[in-house]
Design a protein around this motif. Sequence first.
Motif: not given
Length: 430
Positions: A4-16
């Motif tokens: 997740i983003s430190t700013r918590k606004k973006d969608q979660a991504s997988d590691v790649i």
Amino acid sequence: MKFISTRKKDQASDVIDAILSGLADDGGLYIPEYFPNLYLNEDLKILSALSYPKLAEKILAPFFSDSSLEKDLGTICTEAFHFPIPIHRLKNGPAVLELYHGPTCAFKDVGARFLSAVLSRNPVPQKKQRLVLVATSGDTGGAVAAAFAERKNAKVVILYPKGKISMRQEQQLTCWGPQVLALAVDGVFDDCQRMVKESFAENSLRENFDLISANSISLGRLLPQMTYYAYASLQNWILTKSKSDFIVPTGNLGNAVAGLWAKQLGFPIGRIFFAQNANHAIDSYFRTGVWQPQKTIATLANAMDVGAPSNFERLKDMFPDLKELKSTCGSLSVSDEEIRNSIIETYKKYSYVICPHTATAFYLFEQLKLSNPIVVATASAAKFNDIVAPLLGFEPEVPVALAQLMTLPSKKVEITRTTHELWALLKKWN
Ligand SMILES: *Cc1c(COP(=O)(O)O)cnc(C)c1O
């Protein structure tokens, strides 16, 4: 595992996806959604007996679960962690974690090699050229070039400030042949970084290029860096039955944040100390609680010349409260004069030759008197012989890897600090 983003606004991504995109869409930095605590005390002995690549695989597996490279992680680790990472125990002195036995003799080889092993297994989008674009104040560029030079599916472009890095550092940027383009920019490191940032924001470039960032906020560098903290703390635990405190030469905070992540995973780590040079943004934050990025000053430890450490956002996310941060971490800013003295004193006391970056950590070590310290050595002194040799009166021993690179032909292109000149060059080079 999602990131997740430190700013918590973006969608979660997988590691790649997180590695490929570098920065989250909301401008924040990627962090793991959670830290699995898999390592209970009774497992430490078993873990400490694993080979380094096996231990690394075990540590990184949760972060790669459900990703397209989950099955490849074992071979990625064997490929990436192929050089020794020894703990050197100085007589009547600290344990030193030597991270400089890779191809370019600095700790950045660890992250860069892992990143290139990951990307080489990730397909390049059709009709595009994959381009790793990196600004360097000295060590990053060499490590990234070395890690990618033999990979077929990516080219590397390095921007560095002309005349502001050591001779041996420059040779490590410019000796790699056709896959790597070394650009000596008529400007300072901040110009190089700006030109890279502007390039990532330029859509016309992205039509032809699959642009990849390899700077110190890259997860592809940060995640593998956790492994040597885990490894060293385990080895020390077996000997001492106590937690290790690490002292880390710090610039962009990428190395130290990886240490804090390893601690979150449950490894026997006590406190982490940030040794800075005269660029003291972090140290000021510790003293005042106010985050105030500074203008970068040139010092003897040039790979730590960072006025606005880019991983601060990750540190702040982990420790929103200053008091809590201070209970786990410590900090000190070290002047050039103190760096020189530290190089001389460390040699006198322990017959041990250190680079100017490692010297900041040794300076803290002497101040702190910790019970179970590990000093992190980030580069070989031979890389900075122009500083170290006059202080000690002899040339530091040159590692074989470095000696070999020094004999290769070198090629660079000089450019001004205008981003349009860079873009014109990239389009022609392709
Ligand atoms: C990059 C570098 C550092 C600073 O590491 P960060 O992750 O930016 O804090 C310290 N020492 C050496 C030799 C380096 O190359």
